[in-house]
Enzyme design. Structure first.
Site, short mmCIF file in Angstrom:
data_model
loop_
_atom_site.label_atom_id
_atom_site.label_comp_id
_atom_site.label_asym_id
_atom_site.label_seq_id
_atom_site.Cartn_x
_atom_site.Cartn_y
_atom_site.Cartn_z
N ASP A 15 -5.13 -9.88 -8.18
CA ASP A 15 -5.46 -9.01 -9.31
C ASP A 15 -4.27 -8.31 -9.98
OD1 ASP A 15 -5.15 -7.57 -6.95
OD2 ASP A 15 -6.96 -6.36 -7.16
N GLU A 21 0.83 -1.21 0.00
CA GLU A 21 0.00 0.00 0.00
C GLU A 21 0.86 1.26 0.00
OE1 GLU A 21 -3.06 -0.10 -0.56
OE2 GLU A 21 -3.84 -2.02 0.14
N GLU A 44 -11.97 0.65 -10.35
CA GLU A 44 -11.60 -0.26 -11.45
C GLU A 44 -12.46 -0.10 -12.70
OE1 GLU A 44 -11.87 -1.19 -8.26
OE2 GLU A 44 -9.74 -1.47 -7.83
N ARG A 59 0.70 3.73 -3.27
CA ARG A 59 0.04 5.02 -3.04
C ARG A 59 1.05 6.15 -2.81
NH1 ARG A 59 -5.69 3.66 -0.05
NH2 ARG A 59 -5.66 1.43 -0.41
#
Ligand code: DMJ
Length: 684
Positions: free
Chosen positions: A447, A314, A582, A318
């Site tokens: 993913d 993360e 998404e 980010r």
């Protein structure tokens, strides 16, 4: 033991013949009768006459008293209705909730509103669309804690508790009646409100644009029209960003996430997550003033010298990604210096026996560890940090960043346990082997592995063959094992495989896939990748349109048999929406590569729904609990940083006519929508 005094008191009370306790009532009645008999006949007649007059007076005044009480009850109902049902507060005026609601202006009639209602005319008959006003007051007394009309009660209490996840029993049908509800409601929550603004406007299709009526303005928005009379979609996205940013600035400045309902903030790593995730979005949108203010915070306040555990993935996607892309867009050395500082502090994560990194790093102490309950790392997490670390090496000319992440890709490339290119969801940091084998998904935990195979290949100038090979094999695996069609409408979706059993379930997260497939096809990968992208894009779109709020649930299930009667099924636990990007991400790719304006229209619909159901008065947007309940979607009191970093950025790029703005031939977007340059080819 009872104290003596208490004993004495009881004894005295019960035995006193002059006491006025309930025990001597009979004695008291006898004495009254004796006194009555002692009165003269005239005295008795006078008393009886007076009693009769009082009785008649009482009977005559009863209706007006009850009417008054009934009026109060009706008025309370109207106030509820005003909060929950009516819409159309004039532009510039925000509906007010709770005790002060009676000061709110009367709702204006309109197509979505029903007839205008005067709050004082509560006894007048109302139209059939406003059932609450026809509710007899007695009902209100029977269920004093229930709010809203009976027809809305079942779902209306879904999200009565802010932030609470409701347990519901029914599995929801798709289809019929969705639009009706969508059009009718204003959504209000305790102390906060979702504004019914331009969301009520049907989005103009490609052919209808000229005829489209301008949307109603949100109270604090600048006009959404340009002189041509067309809706300015770019400006609408900028407005949404400004509104989100206002909430963050007012209540969460310098903290990780805004909690827009409670007007406070949440801390995850304590690194100003939303602020950094938003930097390049502000730059791209031309919000210079906001950008400068945020930059000053980065300069003066942001420090990574903190005793704090952060999640490697993360923080990389980010914060490191956000700093690197902002450096590229602005050329400002400040952002690269910060990126370097952070990158070096994340390196201890890679000191494991297998070289598969731990999930958590203490950036102050320089220590790293896996989660408390396992020595596994999530596959997507260790394989979706490569774009950022590789770019950091290129910019700093320090190879160690690139080396550690390339090593991970090499290990995974050679690892047994894949299934036609599909990878399990976990990998052990000690053994370096896959764990929890046999479960394959394109959703959570796997993913972005697939996404980064293609994007690393593109970033490196299409020279790293292993990456391409793994990507192509994986797409074949997806087609072979995970792609299926629904029974009723033949919607194509990507399900999951669990020990050879197919599960017709798709996370919203999987909606990144149409965009990635289209990007591959644009780069000369097989044409059928684009065919699949088109079909999956349609399905992701339907995951929004089939919901009453026009927003997708977190997870959708699909009906495989024609006899199922419905394509999309949502389970009670999966009804939330976290403002995820998404679908709009994929819409952006699809529009760039096809120029089919329907993708823009679909994105516009989604923005409208975000505005209608997740926008919080006073600033910010919130995740919601139930996309099937337009009356009470149920705020979760959280605005994820990716709403500003990704969702709004992709919407902006979708509506921009400037195809050179972050050209997809020059940039790859990391999985948090931070654009990084495609490397120039090495001289031959
Ligand atoms: C983002 O942090 C990234 O897009 C990540 O790849 C998946 N989850 C969120 C958005 O949904």
């Amino acid at each position: 033991m009872y104290p003596p005094s208490r004993k004495d008191f009881i004894s005295l009370t019960l035995s006193d013949p002059h006491s006025h306790s309930y025990n001597n009532g009979k004695h008291r009645r006898q004495s009254c009768w004796r006194k009555w008999k002692q009165l003269s006949r005239l005295q008795r007649s006078l008393i009886l006459f007076l009693l009769a007059v009082l009785l008649i007076f009482g009977l005559l005044s009863y209706p007006s008293i009850t009417k008054q009480w009934g009026g109060v009850s009706d008025r309370e109902d109207w106030l509820e209705l005003n909060d929950r049902e009516l819409r159309g507060v004039p532009p510039g005026v925000k509906p007010v909730l709770g005790p002060v609601a009676d000061k709110a202006p009367a709702p204006v009639a309109g197509p979505d509103v029903g007839p205008a209602v005067d709050p004082d005319a509560v006894a007048e008959p109302r139209g059939p669309n406003i059932p609450i006003l026809a509710k007899p007051p007695t009902k209100k007394k029977t269920f004093p804690n229930k709010r809203g009309p009976p027809s809305l009660q079942k779902d209306g209490n879904v999200s009565d508790t802010v932030g609470g996840e409701k347990q519901e029993q029914d599995v929801v049908q798709d289809g019929g009646g969705e639009d009706e509800d969508k059009e009718k409601k204003i959504v209000s929550w305790r102390g906060a409100m979702i504004e019914a603004d331009q969301a009520t406007e049907p989005p103009p299709s490609a052919n209808e644009k000229e005829a489209a009526a301008p949307p109603a303005k949100p109270a604090d928005a600048v006009p959404l029209e340009v002189s041509t009379g067309k809706v300015d979609r770019l400006e609408a996205v900028r407005d949404a960003f400004r509104h989100a940013w206002k909430g963050y600035k007012d209540y969460a400045w310098g903290h990780d996430e805004l909690k827009p309902i409670s007007k406070s903030f949440g801390e995850w790593f304590g690194l100003g997550l939303t602020l950094i995730d938003s930097l390049d979005t502000m730059w791209i949108m031309g919000l210079k003033e906001e950008f400068e203010e945020a930059k000053t915070w980065v300069e003066k306040e942001l420090t990574f010298s903190k005793n704090v555990d952060v999640n490697l993935f993360e923080t990389t996607i980010r914060i490191l990604g956000g700093l690197l892309s902002t450096y590229h867009l602005t050329g400002d050395q400040l952002f690269l210096d910060k990126a370097k500082d952070l990158g070096s502090r994340l390196m201890p994560a890679f000191k494991t026996p297998s070289k598969i990194p731990f999930s958590d790093v203490n950036i102050g102490k320089g220590t790293a560890h896996p989660p408390r309950w396992t020595s596994d790392s999530t596959l997507a997490e260790v394989t979706s940090i490569q774009l950022e670390f590789r770019e950091l090496s290129r910019l700093t000319q320090e190879p160690q960043y690139q080396e550690v992440v390339n090593e991970v890709m090499k290990l995974v490339h050679n690892l047994p346990g894949k299934h036609d290119g599909l990878v399990p969801m976990f990998i052990n940091t000690n053994s370096g082997q896959f764990t929890h084998k046999g479960v394959f998904t394109l959703g959570a935990r796997a993913d972005s592995y697939y996404e980064y195979l293609l994007k690393q290949w593109l970033q490196g100038g299409k020279t790293e063959d292993d990456l391409l090979e793994d990507y192509l094999q994986a797409v074949e695996g997806v087609k072979k094992h995970l792609v299926k069609q629904t029974g009723p409408s033949k919607l194509t979706f990507v399900g999951e495989l669990s020990h050879n059993r197919f599960n017709a379930k798709m996370d919203h997260l999987v909606c990144f896939l149409p965009g990635t497939l289209a990007l591959g096809a644009h780069n000369n990968l097989p044409g059928d990748h684009m065919d699949l992208a088109v079909q999956l894009m349609e399905t992701c779109h339907q995951m929004y349109t089939k919901m009453e709020t026009g927003l997708s649930p977190e997870i959708a299930h699909f009906g495989l048999q024609a006899s199922d009667g419905r394509d999309v099924i949502v389970k009670p636990a999966d009804r939330h929406n976290l403002l995820r990007p998404e679908t709009v991400e994929s819409l952006f790719y699809m529009y760039r590569f096809t120029k089919d304006t329907k993708y823009r229209d679909w994105g516009w619909d989604i923005l409208q729904s975000f505005n209608k159901y997740t926008k919080v008065s006073g600033g910010g947007y919130t995740s919601i609990n139930n996309v099937r309940d337009p009356v009470s979607p149920g705020p979760r009191d959280k605005m994820e940083s990716f709403f500003l970093g990704e969702t709004l950025k992709y919407l902006y790029l979708l509506f921009s006519d400037d195809m050179e703005l972050l050209s997809l031939d020059k940039y790859v977007f990391n999985t948090e929508a931070h654009p990084l340059p495609i490397w120039p080819s090495p001289p031959k």
